[in-house]
Structures are given as C-alpha cells and as structure tokens.
Design a protein around this motif. Structure first.
Motif, PDB file in Angstrom:
ATOM      1  N   TRP A  30      58.596 -23.816  65.683  1.00  0.00           N
ATOM      2  CA  TRP A  30      59.613 -24.865  65.753  1.00  0.00           C
ATOM      3  C   TRP A  30      60.996 -24.288  65.440  1.00  0.00           C
ATOM      4  CZ3 TRP A  30      63.130 -26.994  62.370  1.00  0.00           C
ATOM      5  CH2 TRP A  30      63.801 -28.114  62.856  1.00  0.00           C
ATOM      6  N   SER A  32      62.012 -21.272  65.900  1.00  0.00           N
ATOM      7  CA  SER A  32      62.418 -20.474  67.048  1.00  0.00           C
ATOM      8  C   SER A  32      62.977 -21.356  68.161  1.00  0.00           C
ATOM      9  CB  SER A  32      61.213 -19.679  67.558  1.00  0.00           C
ATOM     10  OG  SER A  32      61.528 -19.018  68.739  1.00  0.00           O
ATOM     11  N   SER A  33      62.419 -22.534  68.307  1.00  0.00           N
ATOM     12  CA  SER A  33      62.905 -23.437  69.356  1.00  0.00           C
ATOM     13  C   SER A  33      64.294 -23.976  69.039  1.00  0.00           C
ATOM     14  CB  SER A  33      61.931 -24.599  69.552  1.00  0.00           C
ATOM     15  OG  SER A  33      62.042 -25.539  68.495  1.00  0.00           O
ATOM     16  N   GLN A  34      64.689 -23.962  67.788  1.00  0.00           N
ATOM     17  CA  GLN A  34      65.987 -24.505  67.386  1.00  0.00           C
ATOM     18  C   GLN A  34      67.096 -23.453  67.346  1.00  0.00           C
ATOM     19  OE1 GLN A  34      66.286 -27.922  67.071  1.00  0.00           O
ATOM     20  NE2 GLN A  34      64.207 -27.677  67.865  1.00  0.00           N
ATOM     21  N   GLY A  45      66.210 -22.186  72.032  1.00  0.00           N
ATOM     22  CA  GLY A  45      64.878 -21.730  72.391  1.00  0.00           C
ATOM     23  C   GLY A  45      64.058 -22.770  73.132  1.00  0.00           C
ATOM     24  N   ASP A  46      64.206 -24.053  72.772  1.00  0.00           N
ATOM     25  CA  ASP A  46      63.436 -25.077  73.477  1.00  0.00           C
ATOM     26  C   ASP A  46      63.926 -25.308  74.902  1.00  0.00           C
ATOM     27  OD1 ASP A  46      65.788 -26.311  72.727  1.00  0.00           O
ATOM     28  OD2 ASP A  46      64.827 -28.101  71.905  1.00  0.00           O
ATOM     29  N   LEU A  52      57.567 -24.176  73.299  1.00  0.00           N
ATOM     30  CA  LEU A  52      57.554 -23.834  71.871  1.00  0.00           C
ATOM     31  C   LEU A  52      57.248 -25.040  70.988  1.00  0.00           C
ATOM     32  CD1 LEU A  52      60.550 -21.337  71.610  1.00  0.00           C
ATOM     33  CD2 LEU A  52      58.113 -20.832  71.418  1.00  0.00           C
ATOM     34  N   VAL A  53      57.899 -26.154  71.253  1.00  0.00           N
ATOM     35  CA  VAL A  53      57.683 -27.345  70.423  1.00  0.00           C
ATOM     36  C   VAL A  53      56.258 -27.890  70.584  1.00  0.00           C
ATOM     37  CG1 VAL A  53      58.433 -29.709  69.964  1.00  0.00           C
ATOM     38  CG2 VAL A  53      60.130 -27.914  70.290  1.00  0.00           C
ATOM     39  N   ALA A 105      59.396 -16.471  67.377  1.00  0.00           N
ATOM     40  CA  ALA A 105      58.295 -16.983  68.199  1.00  0.00           C
ATOM     41  C   ALA A 105      57.119 -16.009  68.165  1.00  0.00           C
ATOM     42  CB  ALA A 105      58.768 -17.196  69.641  1.00  0.00           C
TER      43      ALA A 105
END
Length: 163
Positions: A30, A32-34, A45-46, A52-53, A105
C-alpha cells in the motif's frame, strides 16, 4: 506446577510470523502505491501499477483467513498467497519508475511470498483460532477423574452432588 509441552510455543511461532509478514507486506504494498514513481509526470504507484492496492487488500484478507482456517484449506491459502507475493515481486522488478517505490513493492512482495511459503510448508501444523475450545456437547470425557471434577466445576455442576 504443570509444564507446557515443549512443542507448543514452537507451533504458535510460525503463525505469528505469517500474520506479521502479511501485515508488513500489505503495508509495504500500500505504501508503494502511494509513493510517486514517475517524477516527470507526477504519477503515483497506484497509477503505474493499479494492482498494488488490490494485492495489499488480498494480504489483509489473508490474515483473517490464516487464523480461521486449518489443515489443507490453510495450505491452499498459502498457495494463493505465494502467487500474490510472486506477482508483487515480479511487478516490483519489471515496472518502470523510481527505485524507492519499486523497492518497497519488491520488499512487500518478498514478505508476502515468505508468508505463503511458510503456510504451504507448515500451515497444517499451526494452531487455529479457538482450536482449544469445544462446545459443551462436543466435549470429550476425560480419563483423569481430577480433571473431570474441574470440568464439572467449570460447567457449573456440583461434583459432590451424587443424586
């Protein structure tokens, strides 16, 4: 003073390692997605990797399933977790973007992958949530008369009443 069987704490340890690894792996995915992966286009990242999420949410759901399941079902869950972790590692390695986002990630994927492998290998031997409790109707008779007296007291029966 009664002794705890030597294998008992060892059996619980892998369960908590799996739960902690899944929690940390989910947080890393999560996080990494932000992070901003592409500074030139200001893409997070998302946006670069939309999976990813959902992978992070799958890891959170797997925590609940790990403590509720046992036996072969837990091993099947382990195979699903291995696939999710492997996917996250693959995405972290092959995706384009900034190294911190990809690295996080990748780290999350390895944590999830390790948890999945541990579930596949040791999942059947790990304790289940509430596994030590039984319904009153399903309780087995103990061969130890002293233990039977304690069980009667726990149920609220009077063990001295002989009627």
């Amino acid at each position: 003073m009664s002794e705890v069987p030597a294998g008992r704490p060892r059996q619980r340890r892998p369960l908590w390692i799996v739960v902690l690894s899944l929690l940390l792996g989910s947080a890393a995915l999560w996080g990494s997605s932000q992070l901003v992966w592409d500074t030139s286009a200001d893409r997070r990242g998302d946006e670069v990797l939309p999976s990813l999420v959902p992978l992070a949410l799958l890891c959170l759901a797997a925590i609940a399933a790990v403590v509720a399941l046992s036996g072969w079902a837990r091993r099947v869950l382990g195979a699903v977790v291995v696939a999710a972790g492997g996917t996250a590692v693959f995405l972290g390695v092959t995706a384009s973007g900034a190294l911190p986002g990809r690295g996080l990630a990748w780290l999350g994927g390895f944590l999830v992958l390790g948890a999945g492998v541990l579930l596949v290998v040791r999942g059947g031997a790990m304790p289940r949530l509430g596994g030590g409790y039984q319904t009153p109707g399903a309780a087995k008779r103990s061969t130890d008369p002293e233990r039977e007296l304690w069980n009667a007291l726990e149920r609220g029966d009077d063990p001295t009443d002989r009627d």
